[in-house]
Design a protein around this motif. Structure first.
Motif, mmCIF file in Angstrom:
data_model
loop_
_atom_site.group_PDB
_atom_site.id
_atom_site.type_symbol
_atom_site.label_atom_id
_atom_site.label_comp_id
_atom_site.label_asym_id
_atom_site.label_seq_id
_atom_site.Cartn_x
_atom_site.Cartn_y
_atom_site.Cartn_z
ATOM 1 N N VAL A 17 0.833 -1.407 0.223
ATOM 2 C CA VAL A 17 0.104 0.035 0.141
ATOM 3 C C VAL A 17 0.819 1.081 -0.038
ATOM 4 N N LEU A 18 0.594 2.111 -1.038
ATOM 5 C CA LEU A 18 1.292 3.358 -0.970
ATOM 6 C C LEU A 18 0.345 4.434 -0.603
ATOM 7 N N ILE A 19 0.702 5.200 0.374
ATOM 8 C CA ILE A 19 -0.337 6.415 0.997
ATOM 9 C C ILE A 19 0.699 7.661 0.321
ATOM 10 N N LEU A 20 -0.389 8.302 -0.435
ATOM 11 C CA LEU A 20 0.162 9.781 -0.936
ATOM 12 C C LEU A 20 -0.474 10.851 -0.535
ATOM 13 N N GLY A 21 0.089 11.756 0.096
ATOM 14 C CA GLY A 21 -0.509 13.136 0.604
ATOM 15 C C GLY A 21 -0.625 14.021 -0.800
ATOM 16 N N SER A 22 -0.493 15.217 -0.392
ATOM 17 C CA SER A 22 -0.128 16.572 -1.440
ATOM 18 C C SER A 22 0.951 16.817 -1.308
ATOM 19 N N LEU A 23 1.482 17.454 -0.387
ATOM 20 C CA LEU A 23 2.653 18.218 -0.151
ATOM 21 C C LEU A 23 2.991 18.443 1.222
ATOM 22 N N PRO A 24 3.869 17.977 2.122
ATOM 23 C CA PRO A 24 3.983 18.150 3.559
ATOM 24 C C PRO A 24 3.765 19.618 4.039
ATOM 25 N N GLY A 72 3.847 2.207 2.393
ATOM 26 C CA GLY A 72 4.857 3.062 1.850
ATOM 27 C C GLY A 72 4.086 4.664 2.127
ATOM 28 N N LEU A 73 5.040 5.654 1.836
ATOM 29 C CA LEU A 73 4.582 7.021 2.005
ATOM 30 C C LEU A 73 5.417 7.800 1.137
ATOM 31 N N TRP A 74 4.653 8.737 0.335
ATOM 32 C CA TRP A 74 5.197 9.760 -0.395
ATOM 33 C C TRP A 74 4.029 10.780 -0.772
ATOM 34 N N ASP A 75 4.265 11.687 -1.462
ATOM 35 C CA ASP A 75 3.260 12.855 -2.183
ATOM 36 C C ASP A 75 3.196 13.119 -3.495
ATOM 37 N N VAL A 76 2.105 13.513 -4.032
ATOM 38 C CA VAL A 76 1.772 13.521 -5.376
ATOM 39 C C VAL A 76 2.540 14.866 -6.106
ATOM 40 N N ILE A 77 3.099 15.891 -5.204
ATOM 41 C CA ILE A 77 3.801 16.896 -5.584
ATOM 42 C C ILE A 77 5.152 16.976 -5.097
ATOM 43 N N ARG A 91 0.557 26.770 -5.275
ATOM 44 C CA ARG A 91 0.590 27.351 -6.533
ATOM 45 C C ARG A 91 1.677 26.609 -7.392
ATOM 46 N N SER A 92 1.586 26.571 -8.569
ATOM 47 C CA SER A 92 2.529 25.945 -9.434
ATOM 48 C C SER A 92 3.174 24.555 -9.166
ATOM 49 N N PRO A 93 2.255 23.790 -8.576
ATOM 50 C CA PRO A 93 2.735 22.279 -8.488
ATOM 51 C C PRO A 93 3.296 21.691 -9.561
ATOM 52 N N GLU A 94 4.439 20.870 -9.033
ATOM 53 C CA GLU A 94 5.108 20.197 -9.977
ATOM 54 C C GLU A 94 5.147 18.718 -9.603
ATOM 55 N N ALA A 95 4.474 17.972 -10.458
ATOM 56 C CA ALA A 95 4.229 16.418 -10.127
ATOM 57 C C ALA A 95 5.270 15.774 -9.776
ATOM 58 N N LEU A 117 -7.031 16.963 -2.604
ATOM 59 C CA LEU A 117 -6.081 17.403 -3.491
ATOM 60 C C LEU A 117 -5.266 16.167 -3.885
ATOM 61 N N ALA A 118 -4.874 15.430 -3.010
ATOM 62 C CA ALA A 118 -3.961 14.469 -3.561
ATOM 63 C C ALA A 118 -4.729 13.409 -4.185
ATOM 64 N N ALA A 119 -5.862 13.375 -4.246
ATOM 65 C CA ALA A 119 -6.719 12.339 -5.007
ATOM 66 C C ALA A 119 -6.797 12.938 -6.452
ATOM 67 N N LYS A 120 -7.108 14.064 -6.403
ATOM 68 C CA LYS A 120 -7.266 14.762 -7.692
ATOM 69 C C LYS A 120 -6.144 14.810 -8.618
ATOM 70 N N LEU A 121 -4.997 15.322 -7.955
ATOM 71 C CA LEU A 121 -3.587 15.163 -8.536
ATOM 72 C C LEU A 121 -3.229 13.836 -9.082
ATOM 73 N N GLY A 122 -3.401 13.125 -8.027
ATOM 74 C CA GLY A 122 -2.825 11.548 -8.266
ATOM 75 C C GLY A 122 -3.583 11.016 -9.179
ATOM 76 N N ARG A 123 -4.997 11.040 -9.488
ATOM 77 C CA ARG A 123 -5.622 10.195 -10.246
ATOM 78 C C ARG A 123 -5.182 10.612 -12.073
ATOM 79 N N ARG A 124 -4.983 12.037 -11.631
ATOM 80 C CA ARG A 124 -4.658 12.374 -13.057
ATOM 81 C C ARG A 124 -3.546 11.599 -13.628
#
Length: 164
Positions: A17-24, A72-77, A91-95, A117-124
């Motif tokens: 399982v990988l858990i993704l946040g947005s940005l710390p 596991g852990l990480w972030d989408v941004i 603002r101006s997120p880099e994936a 936000l993590a879901a929105k960007l991660g699903r893209r």
């Protein structure tokens, strides 16, 4: 507005399982620790799910326990401009290179997004991924004002993807 950068991923080759946040948030960036804000419910949530006393352990031991249990852990941004810690201020997120990380995890069966936000960007980025279940979770952030028990009920689904 200064750029803020994600922390390194915390994974083992055996992560399921990988858990993704947005940005710390700022507290996490300052401490260089995932979910360092004392009111963030991440550690109580994942500790409860794994039946482990994670909030009471030193940070490095928490990470070791997660990896040992297949999480596991990480972030989408990877980086973004943001004043403060709220996702709404990003603002101006880099994936982040999510596909690269996912490709290095042969046992991965689920990716969970910690918050909207993590879901929105991660699903893209990962929406067409095959063989891995994508799960949207309520944010562990104190800014997401639902009860800990309601969050825990939603987060319990992760147990379906972890070894006993």
């Amino acid at each position: 507005m200064a750029a803020k950068h994600a922390l390194d991923p915390v994974v083992a080759a055996s992560s399921r399982v990988l858990i993704l946040g947005s940005l710390p948030g700022d507290a996490s960036l300052k401490a260089t620790q995932y979910y360092a804000h004392p009111r963030n419910a991440f550690w109580p949530l994942i500790g409860g799910l794994l039946s482990e006393p994670l909030p009471a352990l030193p940070y490095e031991e928490r990470l070791d326990r997660l990896k040992a249990r297949g999480v596991g852990l990480w972030d989408v941004i990877a980086s973004a401009e943001r004043t403060g810690s709220l996702d709404a201020a990003i603002r101006s997120p880099e994936a982040a290179d999510l596909r690269g990380l996912v490709g290095s995890l042969p046992d991965l069966s689920a990716i969970a997004f910690n918050g909207g936000l993590a879901a929105k960007l991660g699903r893209r980025i990962l929406g067409d991924l095959e063989g891995v279940v994508l799960i949207d979770l309520p944010s562990s952030s104190p800014a997401h004002a639902i009860s800990l028990s309601a969050k825990a009920e939603s987060w319990a689904i992760l147990g379906d993807f972890l070894p006993d």
